[in-house]
Scaffold this active site. Structure first.
Site, PDB file in Angstrom:
ATOM      1  N   VAL A   1      53.311  26.672  66.429  1.00 22.34           N
ATOM      2  CA  VAL A   1      54.366  26.262  66.005  1.00 22.34           C
ATOM      3  C   VAL A   1      55.419  26.608  66.540  1.00 22.34           C
ATOM      4  O   VAL A   1      55.647  27.674  66.900  1.00 22.34           O
ATOM      5  CB  VAL A   1      54.303  26.718  64.472  1.00 22.34           C
ATOM      6  CG1 VAL A   1      55.615  26.222  63.554  1.00 22.34           C
ATOM      7  CG2 VAL A   1      53.028  26.330  63.739  1.00 22.34           C
ATOM      8  N   CYS A   2      56.677  25.659  66.772  1.00 24.84           N
ATOM      9  CA  CYS A   2      57.750  25.788  67.328  1.00 24.84           C
ATOM     10  C   CYS A   2      58.864  25.617  66.470  1.00 24.84           C
ATOM     11  O   CYS A   2      59.109  24.456  66.043  1.00 24.84           O
ATOM     12  CB  CYS A   2      57.775  24.989  68.728  1.00 24.84           C
ATOM     13  SG  CYS A   2      59.316  25.331  69.610  1.00 24.84           S
ATOM     14  N   VAL A   3      59.434  26.727  65.923  1.00 21.72           N
ATOM     15  CA  VAL A   3      60.695  26.581  65.161  1.00 21.72           C
ATOM     16  C   VAL A   3      61.575  28.111  65.553  1.00 21.72           C
ATOM     17  O   VAL A   3      60.996  28.954  65.938  1.00 21.72           O
ATOM     18  CB  VAL A   3      60.540  26.804  63.569  1.00 21.72           C
ATOM     19  CG1 VAL A   3      59.638  27.935  63.246  1.00 21.72           C
ATOM     20  CG2 VAL A   3      61.510  26.382  62.837  1.00 21.72           C
TER      21      VAL A   3
END
Length: 197
Positions: free
Chosen positions: A106-108
């Site tokens: 997940v990329c945040v």
């Protein structure tokens, strides 16, 4: 070796507040810890799973499971946890095809090592996941199959139904299928009732 006071406190706070701060869109579905103890290893892994069911936006009605794990509880919350999406999803910032189990898929930004701070907690993680469902970021795409906003909403619907996009077949989203089946039953009952009048 039990969990540290801080990680236990943060998890229990999340359990108490997750329904209210997520407006019912998130829930804890599994919790636990597994020891990784041998003669050379002193760390203990703490993990739990969360379901996110967006109430609006392109993913409305779908249910997506995430595992949140802290590899070394003694470091909590100085380092971000590993967050992995366990559900097929067509999303620019989630690469569910990534099989590397020791990194997040997940990329945040809040979960980046440079942004994460000791003030962050498990609520921060769930809030970040909710944010991704309403504000996908195509400028920082992680997914190899979803990196453009062209026909995005249509492609999300295809993925939820269990269709194929760019040669990758998605499994039907269980939450979405259940919701559609319930809606179809309600529509049929409404039609039957209308015909009886």
């Amino acid at each position: 070796m039990g969990t540290t006071h801080r990680i236990t406190k943060d998890f229990h706070r999340l359990a108490r507040t997750i329904k209210s701060f997520s407006d019912g869109q998130a829930r804890i579905v599994m919790e636990g810890e597994s020891g990784a103890h041998d003669s050379n290893e002193e760390e203990n892994k703490f993990r739990f799973e969360v379901d996110i069911t967006p109430s609006g936006g392109p993913y409305q009605g779908g249910t997506f499971r995430f595992e949140i794990s802290v590899e070394n509880e003694a470091q909590w919350s100085q380092e971000p946890p590993i967050i992995r999406c366990l559900t097929d999803i067509y999303h620019p910032n989630i690469d569910h095809l990534d099989q590397d189990l020791v990194t997040s898929n997940v990329c945040v930004s809040v979960l980046d090592h440079g942004t994460w701070s000791g003030q962050c907690d498990f609520e921060t993680c769930v809030q970040a996941l909710l944010f991704l469902f309403y504000e996908p970021n195509f400028d920082d795409a992680l997914s190899p199959i979803c990196c453009s906003d062209e026909n995005f909403q249509e492609l999300v619907q295809i993925s939820l139904k269990g269709g194929t996009i760019d040669g990758f077949g998605f499994r039907p989203n269980e939450g979405w299928v259940k919701k559609k089946n319930v809606n179809n039953v309600v529509k049929k009952i409404t039609v039957i009732n209308e015909n009886e009048k």
